[in-house]
Write a protein that holds these residues in place. Structure first.
Motif, mmCIF file in Angstrom:
data_model
loop_
_atom_site.group_PDB
_atom_site.id
_atom_site.type_symbol
_atom_site.label_atom_id
_atom_site.label_comp_id
_atom_site.label_asym_id
_atom_site.label_seq_id
_atom_site.Cartn_x
_atom_site.Cartn_y
_atom_site.Cartn_z
ATOM 1 N N ASP A 297 0.839 -1.179 0.000
ATOM 2 C CA ASP A 297 0.000 0.000 0.000
ATOM 3 C C ASP A 297 0.883 1.241 0.000
ATOM 4 O O ASP A 297 1.868 1.294 0.728
ATOM 5 N N LEU A 298 0.565 2.208 -0.844
ATOM 6 C CA LEU A 298 1.341 3.448 -0.869
ATOM 7 C C LEU A 298 0.354 4.591 -0.634
ATOM 8 O O LEU A 298 -0.405 4.958 -1.532
ATOM 9 N N ALA A 299 0.333 5.107 0.588
ATOM 10 C CA ALA A 299 -0.566 6.210 0.966
ATOM 11 C C ALA A 299 -1.991 5.990 0.467
ATOM 12 O O ALA A 299 -2.575 6.835 -0.209
ATOM 13 N N GLY A 300 -2.533 4.826 0.782
ATOM 14 C CA GLY A 300 -3.942 4.573 0.474
ATOM 15 C C GLY A 300 -4.205 4.030 -0.918
ATOM 16 O O GLY A 300 -5.352 3.778 -1.274
ATOM 17 N N GLU A 301 -3.160 3.828 -1.727
ATOM 18 C CA GLU A 301 -3.347 3.242 -3.057
ATOM 19 C C GLU A 301 -2.553 1.935 -3.146
ATOM 20 O O GLU A 301 -1.367 1.915 -2.786
ATOM 21 N N PRO A 302 -3.174 0.837 -3.616
ATOM 22 C CA PRO A 302 -2.443 -0.420 -3.740
ATOM 23 C C PRO A 302 -1.434 -0.358 -4.892
ATOM 24 O O PRO A 302 -1.742 0.193 -5.957
#
Ligand code: S3P
Length: 449
Positions: A297-302
């Motif tokens: 996960d990168l700041a709420g985005e997969p």
């Protein structure tokens, strides 16, 4: 670099290449980059963005949000800081906002300014000035803004923002994340609940990022579609936003690796948000070996690292309901279809006629020019694949459309005869460094002889 009518055309040629190998990272996600700058500008405090796409489209949005009163600084490659004005705090710009080639920048910013009590003038390049803006004007006028535009509700246009916005409940007449996002951004400075109903879910980066910045956004799926509700006048606070690699840019290399024999390519940090990942599913349906590695996960985005290996592709019927989840990927999917065994049918694509170019017409013309049988439908394409070897040859009219240019350069990498595109300058609107990255993976791109 900027792309404008004054930039001389620069043709580029792709020659059949050996296997594409290695690991590469395509530039940052365009949709997320625009949104990070705009929400940063509408928040209190500092937003720090890393991996921002530094293509012309996004640079235009950065300049526009600065013209609206935010402080925008670049501290290194992809590293940007925005000091925002807070919800309702944007200031009247002194100049015209020129969004260049960017539909996303123009439409999202129209939403942002619509509920501020001043007038903003918008323009863009030749392509953007042809694109429909009535879809944005309609809901924003319901909220109280006024649009004054050229015939056909096209740019240049002025948005007279309202000091007394009313929240609306708006059902999207077309599946469009840009329209949804414009209404939600207008809803930020509107007391009460702003509601958007989507018949087909579209990319939800605006909703995800609004939540991360402190807004309340609820989403409900029903038989009528997806309902998105934003509670107005939240306190937005600056955030740290790492931008994943753009799946729409990764798509070009995914198709290249699938069709250039012997290829084995890994694309790192790619955003795989379900509402953006339709192309990877479609390539799998066509028989391509795709592995999603290192999911995180990168700041709420997969995101994932995606490994693609070349193989034999088979033609399929692409489910039309998948269209909003891969809308920008059809030009390059058409290249995969041309190399597949049998027929590929793509439908439900009327929106492709109002992108940076009429993409159905541009793809059909390009395929014919390179020896592929194609039937152009009002809302799609039927492509007869060659089962491997692509004939190539011909010069492609890109219509100043970055995705048409990149798609046919990918075709050239797997074609018997080189494929030349009439211009490559506009590729930098979404994918600066495309040619160098391709060469690094083994592609042969150069000036036509
Ligand atoms: C985008 C939405 C899509 C897409 C465009 C980017 C966005 O357009 O084609 O490249 O960032 O919201 P529509 O919402 O008009 O389909």
């Amino acid at each position: 670099m900027t792309h404008s009518a004054a930039t001389p055309a620069s043709p580029l040629r792709a020659v059949r290449s050996g296997p594409l190998k290695g690991t590469l990272r395509v530039p940052g996600d365009k949709s997320i980059s625009h949104r990070a700058l705009i929400l940063g500008g509408m928040s209190v405090g500092e937003t720090r963005i890393t991996g921002l796409l530094e293509g012309d489209d996004v640079l235009r949005t950065a300049a526009a949000i600065a013209a609206l009163g935010a402080t925008v600084d670049r501290s290194g490659t992809g590293a940007w800081t925005v000091h925002g004005r807070g919800v309702g705090g944007l200031a009247e710009p002194e100049e015209l906002l020129d969004l260049g080639n960017s539909g996303t920048g123009a439409r999202l910013l129209m939403g942002a300014v619509a509920t501020h009590p001043f007038t903003t003038f918008f323009t863009g390049d030749r392509s953007l000035c042809r694109r429909p803006m009535g879809r944005i004007a309609k809901p924003l006028e319901e909220m109280g803004a006024r649009f004054v535009s050229r015939s056909g509700q096209r740019l240049p246009l002025a948005v007279q923002g309202t000091a007394t916005p009313v929240p609306i409940r708006y059902r999207l007449p077309v599946a469009s994340a840009q329209v949804k996002s414009a209404v939600l951004l207008a809803g930020l400075n509107t007391a009460g609940d702003t509601i958007v109903i989507e018949p087909e879910p579209t990319r939800d980066h605006t909703e995800n990022m609004l939540r991360a910045f402190g807004a309340t956004v609820d989403v409900m799926d029903g038989k009528d579609g997806r309902t998105v509700r934003l509670i107005g006048q939240p306190e937005l606070t600056g955030q740290i936003v790492p931008v994943p690699a753009d799946p729409s840019s990764a798509a070009f290399f995914a198709v290249a690796a699938a069709i250039v024999p012997g290829s084995d390519l890994t694309l790192t940090d790619v955003g795989i948000n379900h509402l953006r990942a339709g192309l990877f599913e479609t390539l799998r349906d066509m028989g391509v070996a795709i592995e999603m590695l290192n999911l995180r996960d990168l700041a709420g985005e997969p995101v994932a690292d995606i490994r693609i290996r070349a193989g034999v592709l088979r033609g399929i019927e692409v489910p039309p309901e998948r269209a909003p989840r891969m809308i920008d990927e059809y030009p390059v999917l058409a290249i995969a279809a041309a190399a597949a065994e049998g027929r590929t049918v793509m439908r439900g694509l009327q929106e492709l006629r109002v992108k940076e170019s009429d993409r159905l017409a541009a793809v059909a013309r390009g395929l014919k020019a390179t020896g592929i049988q194609v039937e152009e439908l009002p809302d799609g394409l039927i492509i007869q694949g060659t089962g491997g070897a692509l004939p190539g040859g011909g010069q492609i009219a890109t219509e100043s459309d970055h995705r048409i240019a990149m798609s046919f350069l990918i075709m050239g990498m797997a074609a018997k005869t080189a494929v030349t595109v009439d211009d490559d300058t506009m590729i930098a609107t979404s994918f600066p460094g495309f040619a160098d990255l391709a060469r690094g993976a083994g592609a042969d791109l150069g000036k036509p002889r």
